[in-house]
Design a protein around this motif. Structure first.
Motif, PDB file in Angstrom:
ATOM      1  N   MET A 293       0.797  -1.230   0.000  1.00  0.00           N
ATOM      2  CA  MET A 293       0.000   0.000   0.000  1.00  0.00           C
ATOM      3  C   MET A 293       0.827   1.276   0.000  1.00  0.00           C
ATOM      4  O   MET A 293       0.268   2.372   0.153  1.00  0.00           O
ATOM      5  N   LEU A 294       2.141   1.159  -0.146  1.00  0.00           N
ATOM      6  CA  LEU A 294       2.925   2.387  -0.291  1.00  0.00           C
ATOM      7  C   LEU A 294       2.674   2.948  -1.676  1.00  0.00           C
ATOM      8  O   LEU A 294       2.542   2.195  -2.648  1.00  0.00           O
ATOM      9  N   LYS A 295       2.606   4.274  -1.755  1.00  0.00           N
ATOM     10  CA  LYS A 295       2.312   4.910  -3.037  1.00  0.00           C
ATOM     11  C   LYS A 295       3.537   4.832  -3.957  1.00  0.00           C
ATOM     12  O   LYS A 295       4.673   4.941  -3.498  1.00  0.00           O
ATOM     13  N   SER A 296       3.292   4.620  -5.238  1.00  0.00           N
ATOM     14  CA  SER A 296       4.384   4.632  -6.213  1.00  0.00           C
ATOM     15  C   SER A 296       4.271   5.864  -7.091  1.00  0.00           C
ATOM     16  O   SER A 296       3.170   6.235  -7.496  1.00  0.00           O
ATOM     17  N   VAL A 297       5.389   6.516  -7.333  1.00  0.00           N
ATOM     18  CA  VAL A 297       5.418   7.658  -8.248  1.00  0.00           C
ATOM     19  C   VAL A 297       6.482   7.363  -9.302  1.00  0.00           C
ATOM     20  O   VAL A 297       7.652   7.133  -8.953  1.00  0.00           O
ATOM     21  N   ASN A 298       6.060   7.339 -10.555  1.00  0.00           N
ATOM     22  CA  ASN A 298       6.975   7.001 -11.664  1.00  0.00           C
ATOM     23  C   ASN A 298       7.724   5.694 -11.387  1.00  0.00           C
ATOM     24  O   ASN A 298       8.935   5.601 -11.619  1.00  0.00           O
ATOM     25  N   GLY A 299       7.000   4.730 -10.861  1.00  0.00           N
ATOM     26  CA  GLY A 299       7.612   3.425 -10.622  1.00  0.00           C
ATOM     27  C   GLY A 299       8.484   3.360  -9.378  1.00  0.00           C
ATOM     28  O   GLY A 299       9.060   2.317  -9.071  1.00  0.00           O
ATOM     29  N   VAL A 300       8.575   4.476  -8.641  1.00  0.00           N
ATOM     30  CA  VAL A 300       9.386   4.458  -7.411  1.00  0.00           C
ATOM     31  C   VAL A 300       8.443   4.425  -6.210  1.00  0.00           C
ATOM     32  O   VAL A 300       7.529   5.240  -6.093  1.00  0.00           O
ATOM     33  N   LYS A 301       8.695   3.472  -5.314  1.00  0.00           N
ATOM     34  CA  LYS A 301       7.867   3.331  -4.119  1.00  0.00           C
ATOM     35  C   LYS A 301       8.280   4.408  -3.109  1.00  0.00           C
ATOM     36  O   LYS A 301       9.450   4.522  -2.769  1.00  0.00           O
ATOM     37  N   ILE A 302       7.312   5.201  -2.644  1.00  0.00           N
ATOM     38  CA  ILE A 302       7.627   6.279  -1.701  1.00  0.00           C
ATOM     39  C   ILE A 302       7.543   5.741  -0.277  1.00  0.00           C
ATOM     40  O   ILE A 302       6.495   5.251   0.149  1.00  0.00           O
ATOM     41  N   ARG A 303       8.631   5.864   0.442  1.00  0.00           N
ATOM     42  CA  ARG A 303       8.650   5.425   1.832  1.00  0.00           C
ATOM     43  C   ARG A 303       8.775   6.646   2.750  1.00  0.00           C
ATOM     44  O   ARG A 303       9.844   7.248   2.863  1.00  0.00           O
ATOM     45  N   PRO A 304       7.670   7.026   3.401  1.00  0.00           N
ATOM     46  CA  PRO A 304       7.709   8.231   4.242  1.00  0.00           C
ATOM     47  C   PRO A 304       8.648   8.066   5.434  1.00  0.00           C
ATOM     48  O   PRO A 304       8.749   6.959   5.994  1.00  0.00           O
ATOM     49  N   ARG A 305       9.322   9.135   5.773  1.00  0.00           N
ATOM     50  CA  ARG A 305      10.206   9.127   6.939  1.00  0.00           C
ATOM     51  C   ARG A 305       9.858  10.289   7.851  1.00  0.00           C
ATOM     52  O   ARG A 305       9.636  11.406   7.384  1.00  0.00           O
ATOM     53  N   GLN A 306       9.823  10.008   9.120  1.00  0.00           N
ATOM     54  CA  GLN A 306       9.509  11.040  10.106  1.00  0.00           C
ATOM     55  C   GLN A 306      10.786  11.700  10.602  1.00  0.00           C
ATOM     56  O   GLN A 306      11.757  11.007  10.908  1.00  0.00           O
ATOM     57  N   ARG A 307      10.787  13.017  10.689  1.00  0.00           N
ATOM     58  CA  ARG A 307      11.915  13.765  11.256  1.00  0.00           C
ATOM     59  C   ARG A 307      11.376  14.745  12.285  1.00  0.00           C
ATOM     60  O   ARG A 307      10.333  15.355  12.049  1.00  0.00           O
ATOM     61  N   GLU A 308      12.103  14.917  13.384  1.00  0.00           N
ATOM     62  CA  GLU A 308      11.586  15.729  14.480  1.00  0.00           C
ATOM     63  C   GLU A 308      12.438  16.974  14.719  1.00  0.00           C
ATOM     64  O   GLU A 308      13.648  16.939  14.585  1.00  0.00           O
ATOM     65  N   PHE A 309      11.768  18.041  15.096  1.00  0.00           N
ATOM     66  CA  PHE A 309      12.458  19.290  15.437  1.00  0.00           C
ATOM     67  C   PHE A 309      11.813  19.893  16.685  1.00  0.00           C
ATOM     68  O   PHE A 309      10.694  19.519  17.051  1.00  0.00           O
ATOM     69  N   ALA A 310      12.529  20.827  17.309  1.00  0.00           N
ATOM     70  CA  ALA A 310      12.034  21.407  18.564  1.00  0.00           C
ATOM     71  C   ALA A 310      10.905  22.384  18.296  1.00  0.00           C
ATOM     72  O   ALA A 310      10.961  23.171  17.358  1.00  0.00           O
ATOM     73  N   ARG A 311       9.872  22.336  19.150  1.00  0.00           N
ATOM     74  CA  ARG A 311       8.773  23.253  18.966  1.00  0.00           C
ATOM     75  C   ARG A 311       9.164  24.656  19.399  1.00  0.00           C
ATOM     76  O   ARG A 311      10.124  24.857  20.138  1.00  0.00           O
ATOM     77  N   LEU A 312       8.425  25.627  18.928  1.00  0.00           N
ATOM     78  CA  LEU A 312       8.655  27.008  19.336  1.00  0.00           C
ATOM     79  C   LEU A 312       7.966  27.272  20.660  1.00  0.00           C
ATOM     80  O   LEU A 312       6.788  26.951  20.824  1.00  0.00           O
ATOM     81  N   ASN A 313       8.721  27.822  21.592  1.00  0.00           N
ATOM     82  CA  ASN A 313       8.135  28.377  22.808  1.00  0.00           C
ATOM     83  C   ASN A 313       8.496  29.852  22.823  1.00  0.00           C
ATOM     84  O   ASN A 313       9.636  30.211  22.516  1.00  0.00           O
TER      85      ASN A 313
END
Ligand code: ATP
Ligand code: MG
Length: 573
Positions: A253-273
């Motif tokens: 069920m991963l989406k393919s774009v132009n025959g390439v399977k897109i694998r989402p990656r999570q990246r985290e950053f500090a929230r604004l206070n």
């Protein structure tokens, strides 16, 4: 808005490296996933600028997705407000607007697949019991007694959960992952819970709802998101995010774009206070509900709607987001930096005008009654193309009450008996006396003017130290001014560790309303357009309350730049 919207930071480095390595076919697709349970605030703006800015900088796109998996507090009002605010900030999601709720059916089907494959089971432990089973990070947890329930049995129970046969909390669907993981978020976390609560969008078609940690990676996978950027508190959830993505991969069920399977990656950053304010939507909601502010768009609120009404510009907010950057470290950003970014922007483009907030009458005794003339005033010294305008002048003016002192100290360079000042753009006046009421209050300042100084000339080369602003009493238009200060007196009101709730630190002087005068042209200023009233600050006509014939100005920010001063002092140290 092409090119460098985001500035250098570690996320940008990651994205750049991914594109260079041709990961996901070299495309960049991000998303901004607000929960429609409140208005966006300046912290969200940081995430919006990063998500949309990164997509713009790498020729990709950013989806806007309402993360509405929690039915209880979400509304269509908030959905519309979120769209308005993001457009106002200057970003565009094109056709890529989504609701998590629109994936409910798909998520349900995926959950059934996970049960069939032994990746999930229906669990009957209560939340309280689960705390004991799950255990602590230092020792393995205890498996739920239902962990090895046959798939058929779980499937049957899950379907009956969906059919409404059980009460809230009676059963849940759990992932079957790793009860010994040192990361307790990885110990068979819940995927679905029972909630007999109608959903603002899905109506009452569901009584089970997916958990965020399950829904989010599924949405990212289905939409082909390459970089799923979120705040640091989700870092410990990342293994679960990856686990769901792996299951999506197994299910094809991963989406393919132009025959390439897109694998989402999570990246985290500090929230604004941000200092002297709060960012929690729950707390902002509380301020609104308890009527401690006039609404979500109260100009003292850190919401984008409030900042807009206050007179903040999208350019200033985007510049602020650039300047604070993106890091992995929690910190408290100084409100003075946000104000500094606004001043920088408005200094360039806000036309200047004169207003008097706390009026005191000034009578020029040697100026013929009934006469009047106009003087040329510069519209914006930073922008010669802005030209000049005619400001009317007559025998009676208003000046600022605190620009006059009857018994001034030596260093007071403004008006006082016997002293001479320049009236901005007009002429020199010398104070010859005062009028008082029976209580001894000064009700008018009497002056004579030097006709030689008309238009700002210096007749005999004599210099005066002070220049004050004014408006012609006969021509000026009455105006209400709303002068704002910080909403809280405590630097970090969100920190309640000393036992005092944040509402105890609301600044009682955060709004002062005064009735004064503006030069006549200002009566026609369009709501929201910025102006600098000389010596007083940047203002804009209120978006709600100003109308033709009713001048109401919000002070956006004063002219004192405490940020620039602090930076300068730092350099001189
Ligand atoms: P709250 O914790 O007050 O409920 P939230 O973070 O859950 O707020 P969401 O609507 O889920 O609010 O936020 C949407 C996006 O904005 C998320 O990706 C979140 O990480 C990000 N975000 C929220 N607050 C901040 C902040 N102060 N600084 C940077 N990004 C933020
Ligand atoms: Mg959230």
């Amino acid at each position: 808005m092409n090119g460098d919207n985001v500035g250098p930071n570690f996320i940008r480095d990651i994205v750049e490296e991914d594109v260079r390595a041709n990961r996901d076919g070299g495309i960049v697709v991000t998303r901004f996933p607000p929960e429609p349970n409140g208005y966006l605030h300046i912290g969200h703006a940081k995430a919006v600028c990063l998500d949309f800015g990164m997509a713009l900088d790498f020729g990709g796109r950013c989806h806007l997705r309402m993360d509405d998996t929690n039915p209880s507090k979400e509304t269509e009002e908030f959905v519309e407000a979120i769209k308005t605010d993001i457009r106002w900030l200057g970003f565009d999601w094109g056709d890529h607007f989504y609701y998590s709720a629109d994936y409910f059916r798909k998520m349900y089907d995926i959950a059934e697949e996970l049960i069939r494959h032994g990746h999930a089971y229906v669990c009957g432990l209560s939340q309280e019991e689960w705390k004991t089973y799950r255990g602590v990070p230092t020792a393995p947890g205890t498996p739920s007694p239902h962990r090895d329930r046959p798939a058929d049995e779980s499937l049957d129970l899950f379907r009956r959960m969906r059919a409404g046969e059980f009460a809230d909390g009676e059963l849940c669907l759990r992932s079957r992952i790793d009860m010994a993981s040192p990361n307790i978020h990885f110990r068979d976390p819940v995927l679905y819970r029972i909630l007999h609560t109608p959903h603002y969008r899905a109506g009452d078609s569901w009584c089970i709802y997916p958990m965020y940690d399950f829904a989010h990676p599924i949405e990212d996978a289905l939409e082909g998101i390459t970089h799923s950027l979120c705040t640091l508190e989700f870092e410990v959830h990342r293994p679960l995010y990856d686990w769901v993505i792996d299951r999506m991969d197994e299910l094809g069920m991963l989406k393919s774009v132009n025959g390439v399977k897109i694998r989402p990656r999570q990246r985290e950053f500090a929230r604004l206070n941000l200092s002297y304010t709060i960012m929690s939507k729950r707390k902002l909601q509380q301020l609104v509900a308890e009527k401690r502010v006039s609404g979500w768009d109260d100009p003292r609120m850190p919401t984008l709607a409030g900042l807009r009404r206050r007179g903040y510009t999208p350019e200033a907010i985007r510049e602020f987001a650039r300047r604070i950057g993106v890091t992995k470290f929690e910190s408290l950003t100084d409100m003075a930096l946000l104000e500094h970014c606004l001043r920088e922007d408005l200094n360039r483009r806000a036309p200047r005008a004169m207003a008097v907030l706390r009026p005191l009458k000034l009578v020029i005794e040697n100026y013929p009654d009934g006469d009047e003339e106009t003087f040329d005033a510069v519209n914006n010294p930073e922008d010669p193309a802005a030209g000049t305008r005619k400001v009317p002048f007559s025998r009676e003016l208003y000046i600022e009450r605190d620009d006059f002192m009857e018994n001034p100290p030596a260093k007071f360079h403004r008006l006082a008996p016997g002293r001479e000042v320049r009236l901005r753009y007009a002429c020199y006046v010398t104070c010859t006396g005062v009028e008082k009421d029976s209580a001894g209050n000064v009700t008018a300042v009497l002056c004579k003017f030097d006709p030689q100084s008309r238009g700002g000339g210096t007749p005999d080369g004599r210099r005066v130290k002070g220049t004050i602003h004014w408006v012609s009493a006969r021509h000026a238009v009455p105006a209400e001014f709303r002068l704002y200060d910080r909403l809280f007196t405590k630097e970090n009101p969100a920190d309640e560790s000393d036992g005092s709730p944040f509402v105890d630190h609301i600044n009682p002087a955060s709004l002062e309303t005064v009735q004064g005068w503006v030069e006549p042209l200002m009566a026609f200023a369009a709501p929201g357009t910025p102006v600098q009233f000389e010596r007083l600050g940047y203002f804009c006509p209120d978006l709600r309350d100003a109308e033709p014939g009713k001048a109401v100005f919000n002070r956006s920010v004063t002219l004192r730049d405490s940020w620039a001063r602090a930076m300068k002092a730092g350099k001189e140290d």
